[in-house]
Design a protein around this motif. Sequence first.
Motif, PDB file in Angstrom:
ATOM      1  N   ARG A   1       1.437  -2.076  -2.896  1.00  0.00           N
ATOM      2  CA  ARG A   1       2.612  -2.653  -2.246  1.00  0.00           C
ATOM      3  C   ARG A   1       2.992  -1.889  -0.996  1.00  0.00           C
ATOM      4  NH1 ARG A   1       3.463  -7.806  -3.963  1.00  0.00           N
ATOM      5  NH2 ARG A   1       2.828  -7.920  -6.158  1.00  0.00           N
ATOM      6  N   ILE A   2       2.817  -0.594  -1.027  1.00  0.00           N
ATOM      7  CA  ILE A   2       3.011   0.241   0.154  1.00  0.00           C
ATOM      8  C   ILE A   2       2.178   1.503  -0.020  1.00  0.00           C
ATOM      9  CG2 ILE A   2       5.078   1.359  -0.794  1.00  0.00           C
ATOM     10  CD1 ILE A   2       6.135   1.520   2.082  1.00  0.00           C
ATOM     11  N   PRO A   3       1.390   1.878   0.978  1.00  0.00           N
ATOM     12  CA  PRO A   3       0.631   3.139   0.879  1.00  0.00           C
ATOM     13  C   PRO A   3       1.590   4.325   0.942  1.00  0.00           C
ATOM     14  CG  PRO A   3       0.390   2.179   3.055  1.00  0.00           C
ATOM     15  CD  PRO A   3       1.138   1.178   2.240  1.00  0.00           C
ATOM     16  N   LEU A   4       1.061   5.518   0.758  1.00  0.00           N
ATOM     17  CA  LEU A   4       1.903   6.711   0.767  1.00  0.00           C
ATOM     18  C   LEU A   4       2.764   6.761   2.022  1.00  0.00           C
ATOM     19  CD1 LEU A   4      -0.727   9.214  -0.644  1.00  0.00           C
ATOM     20  CD2 LEU A   4       1.455   8.623  -1.736  1.00  0.00           C
ATOM     21  N   SER A   5       4.080   6.821   1.820  1.00  0.00           N
ATOM     22  CA  SER A   5       5.017   6.741   2.939  1.00  0.00           C
ATOM     23  C   SER A   5       6.266   7.558   2.625  1.00  0.00           C
ATOM     24  CB  SER A   5       5.415   5.282   3.187  1.00  0.00           C
ATOM     25  OG  SER A   5       6.464   5.196   4.127  1.00  0.00           O
ATOM     26  N   SER A   6       6.896   8.089   3.661  1.00  0.00           N
ATOM     27  CA  SER A   6       8.165   8.799   3.517  1.00  0.00           C
ATOM     28  C   SER A   6       9.327   7.960   4.020  1.00  0.00           C
ATOM     29  CB  SER A   6       8.117  10.135   4.281  1.00  0.00           C
ATOM     30  OG  SER A   6       7.832   9.909   5.661  1.00  0.00           O
ATOM     31  N   ASN A   7       9.076   6.681   4.318  1.00  0.00           N
ATOM     32  CA  ASN A   7      10.114   5.772   4.792  1.00  0.00           C
ATOM     33  C   ASN A   7      10.808   5.146   3.578  1.00  0.00           C
ATOM     34  OD1 ASN A   7      11.477   3.355   5.699  1.00  0.00           O
ATOM     35  ND2 ASN A   7      10.432   3.646   7.663  1.00  0.00           N
ATOM     36  N   LEU A   8      11.997   5.621   3.280  1.00  0.00           N
ATOM     37  CA  LEU A   8      12.706   5.193   2.081  1.00  0.00           C
ATOM     38  C   LEU A   8      12.966   3.696   2.075  1.00  0.00           C
ATOM     39  CD1 LEU A   8      14.214   5.730  -0.561  1.00  0.00           C
ATOM     40  CD2 LEU A   8      16.237   6.343   0.796  1.00  0.00           C
ATOM     41  N   SER A   9      13.380   3.155   3.205  1.00  0.00           N
ATOM     42  CA  SER A   9      13.697   1.728   3.275  1.00  0.00           C
ATOM     43  C   SER A   9      12.474   0.877   2.950  1.00  0.00           C
ATOM     44  CB  SER A   9      14.230   1.377   4.668  1.00  0.00           C
ATOM     45  OG  SER A   9      14.465  -0.003   4.775  1.00  0.00           O
ATOM     46  N   GLU A  10      11.315   1.256   3.478  1.00  0.00           N
ATOM     47  CA  GLU A  10      10.105   0.486   3.216  1.00  0.00           C
ATOM     48  C   GLU A  10       9.658   0.605   1.757  1.00  0.00           C
ATOM     49  OE1 GLU A  10       7.177   1.726   6.011  1.00  0.00           O
ATOM     50  OE2 GLU A  10       8.191   0.844   7.757  1.00  0.00           O
ATOM     51  N   VAL A  11       9.802   1.797   1.221  1.00  0.00           N
ATOM     52  CA  VAL A  11       9.431   1.996  -0.187  1.00  0.00           C
ATOM     53  C   VAL A  11      10.329   1.157  -1.089  1.00  0.00           C
ATOM     54  CG1 VAL A  11       9.345   3.675  -2.076  1.00  0.00           C
ATOM     55  CG2 VAL A  11       8.445   4.289   0.187  1.00  0.00           C
ATOM     56  N   GLN A  12      11.619   1.147  -0.813  1.00  0.00           N
ATOM     57  CA  GLN A  12      12.537   0.368  -1.636  1.00  0.00           C
ATOM     58  C   GLN A  12      12.304  -1.135  -1.484  1.00  0.00           C
ATOM     59  OE1 GLN A  12      16.331   2.040  -0.419  1.00  0.00           O
ATOM     60  NE2 GLN A  12      16.396   3.372  -2.228  1.00  0.00           N
ATOM     61  N   THR A  13      11.911  -1.568  -0.306  1.00  0.00           N
ATOM     62  CA  THR A  13      11.575  -2.984  -0.104  1.00  0.00           C
ATOM     63  C   THR A  13      10.371  -3.362  -0.959  1.00  0.00           C
ATOM     64  OG1 THR A  13      12.459  -2.993   2.145  1.00  0.00           O
ATOM     65  CG2 THR A  13      10.851  -4.711   1.591  1.00  0.00           C
ATOM     66  N   ALA A  14       9.387  -2.477  -1.019  1.00  0.00           N
ATOM     67  CA  ALA A  14       8.207  -2.729  -1.840  1.00  0.00           C
ATOM     68  C   ALA A  14       8.584  -2.818  -3.324  1.00  0.00           C
ATOM     69  CB  ALA A  14       7.169  -1.627  -1.616  1.00  0.00           C
ATOM     70  N   ILE A  15       9.503  -1.970  -3.751  1.00  0.00           N
ATOM     71  CA  ILE A  15       9.948  -1.985  -5.151  1.00  0.00           C
ATOM     72  C   ILE A  15      10.677  -3.292  -5.463  1.00  0.00           C
ATOM     73  CG2 ILE A  15      11.534  -0.919  -6.808  1.00  0.00           C
ATOM     74  CD1 ILE A  15      10.868   1.779  -5.442  1.00  0.00           C
ATOM     75  N   ASN A  16      11.551  -3.714  -4.574  1.00  0.00           N
ATOM     76  CA  ASN A  16      12.322  -4.942  -4.803  1.00  0.00           C
ATOM     77  C   ASN A  16      11.444  -6.187  -4.794  1.00  0.00           C
ATOM     78  OD1 ASN A  16      14.751  -3.548  -5.034  1.00  0.00           O
ATOM     79  ND2 ASN A  16      15.133  -3.624  -2.831  1.00  0.00           N
ATOM     80  N   GLY A  17      10.228  -6.064  -4.247  1.00  0.00           N
ATOM     81  CA  GLY A  17       9.324  -7.203  -4.203  1.00  0.00           C
ATOM     82  C   GLY A  17       8.432  -7.333  -5.423  1.00  0.00           C
ATOM     83  N   LEU A  18       8.606  -6.443  -6.407  1.00  0.00           N
ATOM     84  CA  LEU A  18       7.791  -6.514  -7.621  1.00  0.00           C
ATOM     85  C   LEU A  18       8.185  -7.737  -8.440  1.00  0.00           C
ATOM     86  CD1 LEU A  18       7.880  -2.749  -8.674  1.00  0.00           C
ATOM     87  CD2 LEU A  18       5.960  -3.979  -7.656  1.00  0.00           C
ATOM     88  N   VAL A  19       7.185  -8.578  -8.782  1.00  0.00           N
ATOM     89  CA  VAL A  19       7.433  -9.820  -9.518  1.00  0.00           C
ATOM     90  C   VAL A  19       6.467  -9.883 -10.704  1.00  0.00           C
ATOM     91  CG1 VAL A  19       7.426 -12.334  -9.431  1.00  0.00           C
ATOM     92  CG2 VAL A  19       8.198 -11.015  -7.445  1.00  0.00           C
ATOM     93  N   PRO A  20       6.972 -10.131 -11.925  1.00  0.00           N
ATOM     94  CA  PRO A  20       6.090 -10.220 -13.101  1.00  0.00           C
ATOM     95  C   PRO A  20       5.145 -11.423 -13.012  1.00  0.00           C
ATOM     96  CG  PRO A  20       8.362  -9.866 -13.755  1.00  0.00           C
ATOM     97  CD  PRO A  20       8.383 -10.205 -12.299  1.00  0.00           C
ATOM     98  N   GLN A  21       3.882 -11.181 -13.391  1.00  0.00           N
ATOM     99  CA  GLN A  21       2.900 -12.261 -13.429  1.00  0.00           C
ATOM    100  C   GLN A  21       1.667 -11.778 -14.184  1.00  0.00           C
ATOM    101  OE1 GLN A  21       1.817 -13.113  -9.368  1.00  0.00           O
ATOM    102  NE2 GLN A  21       0.797 -11.153  -9.061  1.00  0.00           N
ATOM    103  N   GLY A  22       0.974 -12.680 -14.838  1.00  0.00           N
ATOM    104  CA  GLY A  22      -0.331 -12.370 -15.420  1.00  0.00           C
ATOM    105  C   GLY A  22      -0.280 -11.465 -16.635  1.00  0.00           C
ATOM    106  N   THR A  23      -1.464 -10.974 -16.995  1.00  0.00           N
ATOM    107  CA  THR A  23      -1.636 -10.117 -18.164  1.00  0.00           C
ATOM    108  C   THR A  23      -1.622  -8.654 -17.740  1.00  0.00           C
ATOM    109  OG1 THR A  23      -4.023 -10.435 -17.913  1.00  0.00           O
ATOM    110  CG2 THR A  23      -2.872 -11.871 -19.470  1.00  0.00           C
ATOM    111  N   THR A  24      -2.187  -7.763 -18.574  1.00  0.00           N
ATOM    112  CA  THR A  24      -2.007  -6.324 -18.349  1.00  0.00           C
ATOM    113  C   THR A  24      -3.350  -5.599 -18.279  1.00  0.00           C
ATOM    114  OG1 THR A  24      -0.016  -6.543 -19.691  1.00  0.00           O
ATOM    115  CG2 THR A  24      -0.675  -4.322 -19.090  1.00  0.00           C
ATOM    116  N   TYR A  25      -3.881  -5.431 -17.066  1.00  0.00           N
ATOM    117  CA  TYR A  25      -5.110  -4.658 -16.848  1.00  0.00           C
ATOM    118  C   TYR A  25      -4.754  -3.424 -16.031  1.00  0.00           C
ATOM    119  CZ  TYR A  25      -8.131  -8.332 -18.681  1.00  0.00           C
ATOM    120  OH  TYR A  25      -8.763  -9.228 -19.500  1.00  0.00           O
TER     121      TYR A  25
END
Length: 513
Positions: A140-164
């Motif tokens: 969702r986001i490579p290693l970054s120190s930009n807090l806003s971008e990291v939090q945007t990536a977290i808020n974009g997490l959506v459940p789907q599919g199975t568990t691999y």
Amino acid sequence: MKKFRKPGSFLCALMLLLMLMGPAYAESSQDNMAEAPLPTPTLTADVSVSEKVVPGTNDTYDVTVSMTPKNASYSSTTTDENSKADVIFLVDTSYSMEDEKIEKLRGSASQFASLLLQGGNDAVRVSIINFDSQDQSTVRIPLSSNLSEVQTAINGLVPQGTTYLEPGLLNAQTQFDVNGRTEAQKVLVVLGDGTVSDKQAAKDSMAAMKLAYPSVTIKTIGYKISSYTETFFRELAQIDTENGQYYNADTDNLDDVFSDISQQVVTAQVNIKKLTALCQKPENFDIVPGSLVNPDGLTLDMDQFDAGIIQAEISTPQSGAPLTFSYQIKIDPVKAAQNREEIGNELNYDFKYFYDQSGTEQTGAVADRDLAPVFYIDTEADENGLIDADQIVGKGADVSVAWSPNEGYSLSSALLDGTELGNLFSNEFSDVSENHILKVTFIKTVPPVVPTVTPQEPVPSPETPQQEEVSDNTPVTPATGLSNHYSVPAISAVFILIVTAVIATRLKHKANR
């Protein structure tokens, strides 16, 4: 020329002043950050008595003692500018993470990122990677120190599919390979809410990462999972034999788990040295021998325990992880009879914990209490009968009380809490939840008046002569006298002859006159 030299000289002087002030400002900022308030380790502790007595007993309660330390292992929040960390958060986004789970996760993970990236420097960098269906792991986001971008990536997490999990671990290792810094501490945090589709493949991938990066720190979080699934996440963390750590989390303590992990990444380590729970057993109770259930990691002074004092100790408690032990207490009928005050049924606990902060030993304390109810069934009978002894029981008890009169007496009244029970000789108390008083009285039995009957001499009944049965073949003997051996016709004939003779004699006598 002079007009131009003066501004130039002024600019040069200004630049020189800024150059001199710059380092001083940076140093001052760092000092201010170092002086920021440090979080104090805390402890949430409680003692609870079962609502009712243990099934099958009338006098025994279960007692549970639970202690949950917070900020237990790390107390400083000052980021060391010379210490760098690359943190990868690998998170389960399968269908089972829907609704409340994912909502809580987004909020807690965003706070996690802000704790890691505090100060706005690039000492710590964070990457967000999800895993769900096979081959569907996404960076969702490579290693970054930009807090806003990291939090945007977290808020974009959506459940789907199975568990691999395996594809997510491969992506995480690629991040360390491509974007990781050689001098930075490497931390992998894996969160899952259930069993994965291929456990062995996931373990192999984690072992391969540990082989490639021996210093990587592995943290695993079982998020609202069963004890069966928990074993797998524990095994993943144990691949990191030095610093691996497993957390059991739910929606209530997820924030604490992330807080503890972030402190381990960005702060100096300060362990709680000792944690104790001290409790004198209730005055009206005894501890049931052999009833103690003790978790791993908690040391109890058994000599003290046998004497009725609970003293528990643990050297390095895990933040956010409750430590729970349980045992049973049983009513002491002698003491309970002597002491009917509620204070004699009260459990009072004093919890203490000891830790180092800023080079000095600190002590924290918290207290809790609970009550083990005791109820009294008082029985009373007058001198003309008997009743069972007083009963001293716990809440929910089922007991029976019986009574009986002495010889020559009968029941007069049976009063339960002032209400007549009727002509009964026992009473069942079910699910006791209050005190009771049972009083019985008896009355002398008056014998009934029986009329006197004078016995009379028995009057014999006349006997009926029995006739012999004469067979048709037996000859009849002619009557010669009044005997039972002659038949009725014979007797009649004799009688006629006598009467005839008497008449004849009288007639003759008359004629002679």
